[in-house]
Design a protein around this motif. Structure first.
Motif, PDB file in Angstrom:
ATOM      1  N   ALA A  64       0.697  -1.238   0.025  1.00 46.67           N
ATOM      2  CA  ALA A  64       0.053  -0.053  -0.155  1.00 46.67           C
ATOM      3  C   ALA A  64       1.064   1.324   0.222  1.00 46.67           C
ATOM      4  CB  ALA A  64      -0.807   0.106   1.301  1.00 46.67           C
ATOM      5  N   ASP A  65       0.235   2.342  -0.576  1.00 49.64           N
ATOM      6  CA  ASP A  65       1.162   3.521  -0.558  1.00 49.64           C
ATOM      7  C   ASP A  65       1.504   4.028   0.545  1.00 49.64           C
ATOM      8  OD1 ASP A  65      -0.448   4.805  -3.864  1.00 49.64           O
ATOM      9  OD2 ASP A  65       1.044   3.507  -3.312  1.00 49.64           O
ATOM     10  N   SER A  66       0.668   4.012   1.605  1.00 47.10           N
ATOM     11  CA  SER A  66       0.506   4.484   2.913  1.00 47.10           C
ATOM     12  C   SER A  66       1.768   3.899   3.863  1.00 47.10           C
ATOM     13  CB  SER A  66      -0.658   4.375   3.994  1.00 47.10           C
ATOM     14  OG  SER A  66      -0.769   2.786   3.799  1.00 47.10           O
ATOM     15  N   VAL A  67       2.427   2.383   3.017  1.00 45.65           N
ATOM     16  CA  VAL A  67       3.397   1.847   3.910  1.00 45.65           C
ATOM     17  C   VAL A  67       4.587   1.708   3.050  1.00 45.65           C
ATOM     18  CG1 VAL A  67       1.732   0.576   5.614  1.00 45.65           C
ATOM     19  CG2 VAL A  67       2.574  -0.611   3.415  1.00 45.65           C
ATOM     20  N   LYS A  68       4.539   2.033   1.888  1.00 47.42           N
ATOM     21  CA  LYS A  68       5.924   1.735   1.009  1.00 47.42           C
ATOM     22  C   LYS A  68       7.035   2.608   1.675  1.00 47.42           C
ATOM     23  CE  LYS A  68       7.007   2.306  -3.758  1.00 47.42           C
ATOM     24  NZ  LYS A  68       6.614   2.766  -5.165  1.00 47.42           N
ATOM     25  N   ASP A  69       8.285   1.768   1.482  1.00 38.12           N
ATOM     26  CA  ASP A  69       9.351   2.602   1.965  1.00 38.12           C
ATOM     27  C   ASP A  69       9.512   2.164   3.659  1.00 38.12           C
ATOM     28  OD1 ASP A  69       9.223   4.981  -0.537  1.00 38.12           O
ATOM     29  OD2 ASP A  69      10.381   3.039  -0.566  1.00 38.12           O
ATOM     30  N   ARG A  70       8.553   2.011   4.167  1.00 38.85           N
ATOM     31  CA  ARG A  70       8.679   1.839   5.568  1.00 38.85           C
ATOM     32  C   ARG A  70       8.547   0.354   6.050  1.00 38.85           C
ATOM     33  NH1 ARG A  70       4.877   3.708   8.974  1.00 38.85           N
ATOM     34  NH2 ARG A  70       3.317   3.893   7.374  1.00 38.85           N
ATOM     35  N   PHE A  71       7.830  -0.459   5.348  1.00 46.24           N
ATOM     36  CA  PHE A  71       7.583  -1.938   5.681  1.00 46.24           C
ATOM     37  C   PHE A  71       8.046  -2.743   4.435  1.00 46.24           C
ATOM     38  CE2 PHE A  71       2.994  -0.980   8.053  1.00 46.24           C
ATOM     39  CZ  PHE A  71       3.511  -0.076   8.993  1.00 46.24           C
ATOM     40  N   THR A  72       8.327  -3.773   4.980  1.00 43.98           N
ATOM     41  CA  THR A  72       8.950  -4.807   4.055  1.00 43.98           C
ATOM     42  C   THR A  72       8.379  -6.103   4.483  1.00 43.98           C
ATOM     43  OG1 THR A  72      10.797  -3.594   4.100  1.00 43.98           O
ATOM     44  CG2 THR A  72      10.826  -5.839   3.168  1.00 43.98           C
ATOM     45  N   ILE A  73       7.812  -6.754   3.513  1.00 48.02           N
ATOM     46  CA  ILE A  73       7.272  -8.156   3.776  1.00 48.02           C
ATOM     47  C   ILE A  73       8.042  -9.285   3.110  1.00 48.02           C
ATOM     48  CG2 ILE A  73       5.872  -8.319   1.316  1.00 48.02           C
ATOM     49  CD1 ILE A  73       3.704  -9.777   2.957  1.00 48.02           C
ATOM     50  N   SER A  74       8.186 -10.136   3.967  1.00 49.53           N
ATOM     51  CA  SER A  74       9.242 -11.242   3.368  1.00 49.53           C
ATOM     52  C   SER A  74       8.517 -12.576   3.658  1.00 49.53           C
ATOM     53  CB  SER A  74      10.730 -11.217   3.902  1.00 49.53           C
ATOM     54  OG  SER A  74      10.505 -11.306   5.387  1.00 49.53           O
ATOM     55  N   ARG A  75       9.505 -13.569   3.146  1.00 48.00           N
ATOM     56  CA  ARG A  75       8.965 -15.050   3.346  1.00 48.00           C
ATOM     57  C   ARG A  75      10.279 -15.739   4.011  1.00 48.00           C
ATOM     58  NH1 ARG A  75       5.070 -19.113   3.975  1.00 48.00           N
ATOM     59  NH2 ARG A  75       5.810 -21.128   3.114  1.00 48.00           N
ATOM     60  N   ASP A  76       9.790 -16.594   4.818  1.00 46.04           N
ATOM     61  CA  ASP A  76      10.575 -17.424   5.622  1.00 46.04           C
ATOM     62  C   ASP A  76      10.344 -18.905   5.179  1.00 46.04           C
ATOM     63  OD1 ASP A  76      12.257 -18.815   7.545  1.00 46.04           O
ATOM     64  OD2 ASP A  76      12.278 -17.483   9.051  1.00 46.04           O
ATOM     65  N   ASN A  77      11.105 -19.217   4.278  1.00 50.30           N
ATOM     66  CA  ASN A  77      10.726 -20.775   3.846  1.00 50.30           C
ATOM     67  C   ASN A  77      10.970 -21.709   4.858  1.00 50.30           C
ATOM     68  OD1 ASN A  77       9.855 -19.786   1.401  1.00 50.30           O
ATOM     69  ND2 ASN A  77      12.130 -19.923   0.570  1.00 50.30           N
ATOM     70  N   ALA A  78      11.994 -21.450   5.606  1.00 50.21           N
ATOM     71  CA  ALA A  78      12.376 -22.801   6.739  1.00 50.21           C
ATOM     72  C   ALA A  78      11.534 -23.028   7.752  1.00 50.21           C
ATOM     73  CB  ALA A  78      13.976 -22.235   7.242  1.00 50.21           C
ATOM     74  N   LYS A  79      10.513 -21.596   7.974  1.00 48.40           N
ATOM     75  CA  LYS A  79       9.616 -21.776   9.005  1.00 48.40           C
ATOM     76  C   LYS A  79       8.111 -21.724   8.704  1.00 48.40           C
ATOM     77  CE  LYS A  79      12.779 -19.680  12.495  1.00 48.40           C
ATOM     78  NZ  LYS A  79      13.030 -18.062  13.466  1.00 48.40           N
ATOM     79  N   ASN A  80       8.054 -21.802   7.289  1.00 49.57           N
ATOM     80  CA  ASN A  80       6.706 -21.611   6.536  1.00 49.57           C
ATOM     81  C   ASN A  80       5.891 -20.330   6.968  1.00 49.57           C
ATOM     82  OD1 ASN A  80       6.949 -23.883   4.950  1.00 49.57           O
ATOM     83  ND2 ASN A  80       6.555 -25.028   6.859  1.00 49.57           N
ATOM     84  N   ALA A  81       6.507 -19.322   7.120  1.00 48.63           N
ATOM     85  CA  ALA A  81       6.101 -17.955   7.576  1.00 48.63           C
ATOM     86  C   ALA A  81       6.189 -16.867   6.803  1.00 48.63           C
ATOM     87  CB  ALA A  81       6.603 -17.779   8.857  1.00 48.63           C
ATOM     88  N   VAL A  82       5.326 -15.723   6.890  1.00 44.26           N
ATOM     89  CA  VAL A  82       5.655 -14.566   6.140  1.00 44.26           C
ATOM     90  C   VAL A  82       5.526 -13.251   7.399  1.00 44.26           C
ATOM     91  CG1 VAL A  82       4.324 -12.820   5.028  1.00 44.26           C
ATOM     92  CG2 VAL A  82       4.374 -15.102   4.057  1.00 44.26           C
ATOM     93  N   ASN A  83       6.837 -12.640   7.067  1.00 48.52           N
ATOM     94  CA  ASN A  83       7.133 -11.489   7.971  1.00 48.52           C
ATOM     95  C   ASN A  83       6.698 -10.277   7.538  1.00 48.52           C
ATOM     96  OD1 ASN A  83       8.240 -13.409   9.935  1.00 48.52           O
ATOM     97  ND2 ASN A  83       9.874 -13.609   8.621  1.00 48.52           N
ATOM     98  N   LEU A  84       6.651  -9.420   8.679  1.00 46.36           N
ATOM     99  CA  LEU A  84       6.283  -8.067   7.967  1.00 46.36           C
ATOM    100  C   LEU A  84       7.086  -7.123   8.868  1.00 46.36           C
ATOM    101  CD1 LEU A  84       4.535  -5.919   6.331  1.00 46.36           C
ATOM    102  CD2 LEU A  84       3.054  -5.746   8.187  1.00 46.36           C
ATOM    103  N   GLN A  85       8.046  -6.564   8.447  1.00 49.57           N
ATOM    104  CA  GLN A  85       9.068  -5.643   9.346  1.00 49.57           C
ATOM    105  C   GLN A  85       8.484  -4.244   8.979  1.00 49.57           C
ATOM    106  OE1 GLN A  85      11.915  -6.169  11.334  1.00 49.57           O
ATOM    107  NE2 GLN A  85      11.683  -4.171  11.671  1.00 49.57           N
ATOM    108  N   MET A  86       8.197  -3.640  10.140  1.00 47.75           N
ATOM    109  CA  MET A  86       7.544  -2.084  10.127  1.00 47.75           C
ATOM    110  C   MET A  86       8.528  -1.378  11.012  1.00 47.75           C
ATOM    111  SD  MET A  86       3.477  -3.206  11.015  1.00 47.75           S
ATOM    112  CE  MET A  86       3.946  -3.771  12.975  1.00 47.75           C
ATOM    113  N   ASN A  87       9.114  -0.285  10.157  1.00 49.59           N
ATOM    114  CA  ASN A  87       9.836   0.580  10.448  1.00 49.59           C
ATOM    115  C   ASN A  87       9.330   2.015  10.416  1.00 49.59           C
ATOM    116  OD1 ASN A  87      11.933  -1.442  10.795  1.00 49.59           O
ATOM    117  ND2 ASN A  87      12.574  -1.083   8.999  1.00 49.59           N
TER     118      ASN A  87
END
Length: 119
Positions: A64-87
């Motif tokens: 979303a435009d409101s979080v672009k450049d601040r949040f990062t979504i990533s996939r952790d394949n080893a843990k079958n998880a999706v993370n959201l880093q919010m800065n």
């Protein structure tokens, strides 16, 4: 059946960071896309970020435009998880954050995790 469990929410001051995690279990091989949505009181649930999760070396992301450049979504394949880093969190980021998984004809939601950003 796919089950999603979120974690990592909490209280943080403006400008701080949080990292959300969504662990998927069950028939995870069916999942095409996972993402994070949020809902604040009196507002509709809105998309935050999505990521494709097929077994590939290349993942596509959307923000979303409101979080672009601040949040990062990533996939952790080893843990079958999706993370959201919010800065650089802002008070307007305060909401319940929900993990979402989608596949060809269905989808599911996690129970949500509260994120509160104080000024």
């Amino acid at each position: 059946q796919v089950q999603l469990v979120e974690s990592g929410g909490g209280l943080v001051q403006a400008g701080g960071s949080l990292r959300l995690s969504c662990a998927a279990s069950g028939s995870i091989i069916e999942i095409d896309t996972m993402g994070w949505y949020r809902q604040a009181p009196g507002r509709q649930r809105e998309l935050v970020a999505t990521i494709t999760v097929r077994d590939s070396t290349n993942y596509n992301t959307h923000y979303a435009d409101s979080v672009k450049d601040r949040f990062t979504i990533s996939r952790d394949n080893a843990k079958n998880a999706v993370n959201l880093q919010m800065n650089s969190l802002k008070p307007e980021d305060t909401a319940v954050y929900y993990c979402n998984a989608r596949w060809y004809n269905s989808g599911t939601w996690g129970q949500g995790t509260q994120v509160t950003v104080s000024s």
